[in-house]
Design a protein around this motif. Structure first.
Motif, PDB file in Angstrom:
ATOM      1  N   TYR A  47       0.844  -1.190   0.000  1.00 59.54           N
ATOM      2  CA  TYR A  47       0.000   0.000   0.000  1.00 59.54           C
ATOM      3  C   TYR A  47       0.884   1.246   0.000  1.00 59.54           C
ATOM      4  O   TYR A  47       1.940   1.279   0.653  1.00 59.54           O
ATOM      5  N   ASP A  48       0.430   2.284  -0.687  1.00 63.14           N
ATOM      6  CA  ASP A  48       1.132   3.561  -0.668  1.00 63.14           C
ATOM      7  C   ASP A  48       0.917   4.276   0.667  1.00 63.14           C
ATOM      8  O   ASP A  48      -0.026   3.968   1.412  1.00 63.14           O
ATOM      9  N   ALA A  51      -2.566   5.647   1.571  1.00 64.66           N
ATOM     10  CA  ALA A  51      -3.701   4.719   1.571  1.00 64.66           C
ATOM     11  C   ALA A  51      -4.719   5.143   2.628  1.00 64.66           C
ATOM     12  O   ALA A  51      -4.339   5.501   3.750  1.00 64.66           O
TER      13      ALA A  51
END
Length: 431
Positions: A47-48, A51
């Motif tokens: 996930y960035d 997120a």
């Protein structure tokens, strides 16, 4: 090795690498090395940093760089794996504390650009018979002078992050080194401010504090600006903030805060009171009033607690006395905000203009005075004029009860660790 920031008195001094010391003796630590090589081989689901499942606690800028004291990140997760990749604006070697749900803190030093495997099937809290569901991951930065940048968050290939809703009540502390935990064992995570926020239980907390800073907007111990100005910004007055943002720091986006503080505790003036900084009583009072007006403008429903200053102790004959500072000034400030003059036409301050703005809506009394005299004794203050770990716990304990009695807040924490490595006991009954 743990990075430790040392200073003289309340001064922001040079930053050096060292170990945790107890009265000059090295404290044994066993921080795991969590950095992994070739993270791609783990088959993570990634996930960035932006997120929506991630909840950032404390102050982070838009680049997901942490500032001030005890900033953190919280999220739920499925499975038994969590790793974090730290970005290029991480200070190499920063010590973080992390844990699963209500288990004890685990500490590790993180690295620039490194991916650190923080949760595995062996991590305490994983695979328990009666788990908290969803599993909650929490990470906090321990040192006020350093910070991390979140780049990516990883879980197992078939797993996912889960959004954890924020708690329903929030407290913020605005302060200097006394609130930031300077010279205490785990610094931010040993401070009285963190102790109150965490010790309340089910409470969001911000510790917007930095060593050496004045409330007055002037240079103090290397801090170029005072809290009457800097509180309105994402970043603190550190060298790394200047490195990242230069002369144009990013304003703090009050509108995007997950929750608005219900209580704001202010402990400022120790540095203003030091003759080395040459702050007049008039300048101090003016800045302190503007800060409260700023808080009132951003959090119109918040209650403000002004803390009486403690400036250490001195030997007086064959006993000790406690030094106080700006005592009358602080009492006058509290009285002013609870006066008809202010409440009938409250004024707010935005931190940038040279004048305050008068509101049309009257206010109810919202400023309170927490007296600290008598809580600490001379041996609760360390050689560098800051509370010992025990001293911080004493202040936190009294302030918790004050908040309970004044605002009716229940103490909800019922077991999870607050202060790490304070478990001392005697199990010998014949000696």
């Amino acid at each position: 090795m743990r990075l430790k920031a040392w200073a003289l008195s309340l001064m922001l001094g040079r930053i050096v690498e060292g170990t945790i010391l107890q009265n000059g003796q090295v404290r044994e630590t066993d921080f795991p090395n969590t950095r992994i090589n070739n993270p791609a081989s783990y088959g993570f689901k990634t996930y960035d940093a932006d997120a929506p499942e991630l909840s950032y606690k404390g102050r982070w800028d838009s680049k997901k760089v942490s500032y001030w004291s005890a900033p953190g990140v919280v999220f739920g997760f499925s499975g038994d794996t969590v790793a974090i990749t730290f970005g290029q604006n991480t200070v190499n070697g920063t010590l973080i504390g992390y844990r699963v749900s209500g288990m004890d803190w685990i500490f590790t030093n993180v690295t620039v650009g490194g991916t650190h495997l923080l949760v595995t099937p062996e991590t305490p809290g994983i695979g328990e018979t009666y788990p908290v569901n969803p599993q909650r991951f929490e990470m906090r930065v321990s040192n006020w002078g350093y910070g991390v940048q979140i780049d990516k968050v990883h879980v197992g290939a078939e797993e996912s992050l889960i959004k954890i809703p924020p708690y329903k009540r929030t407290i913020e502390f605005i302060g200097d080194s006394l609130s930031a935990g300077d010279f205490q064992t785990y610094e931010s995570l040993s401070s009285f401010a963190y102790g109150v926020g965490e010790g309340l239980g089910e409470t969001e907390y911000y510790v917007t504090a930095f060593p050496g800073i004045c409330v007055t907007d002037q240079e103090c111990w290397g801090n170029p600006r005072g809290q009457v100005h800097q509180w309105f910004y994402s970043s603190d007055t550190s060298w790394r903030a200047a490195q990242i943002w230069g002369d144009t720091p990013e304003p703090w986006d009050f509108e995007k805060m997950e929750t608005t503080p219900d209580i704001v505790v202010i402990n400022l003036g120790t540095n203003d009171n030091n003759v080395a900084n040459n702050v007049s009583a008039e300048a101090y009072v003016d800045a302190y009033k503007k800060l409260i007006q700023g808080v009132h403008g951003k959090y119109p429903n918040a209650q403000v607690v002004v803390m009486e200053l403690w400036l250490g102790f001195y030997q007086y004959g064959n006993s000790y006395g406690q030094s106080l500072g700006f005592q009358q000034e602080l009492e006058d400030i509290v009285a002013y905000f609870n006066s008809e003059e202010y409440l009938s036409a409250p004024r707010i301050w935005d931190g940038t203009t040279k004048t305050t703005k008068t509101l049309d809506t009257p206010s109810q009394p919202f400023v309170h005075y927490f007296r600290t005299k008598g809580i600490l004794q001379h041996n609760d203050i360390g050689p560098q004029y800051h509370p010992t770990d025990v001293g911080a716990i004493k202040v936190a304990s009294h302030l918790l009860q004050y908040i309970k009695l004044t605002f009716g807040w229940d103490l909800i924490a019922t077991g999870p660790e607050v202060f790490h490595e304070t478990l001392y006991w005697n199990d010998q009954d014949s000696y």
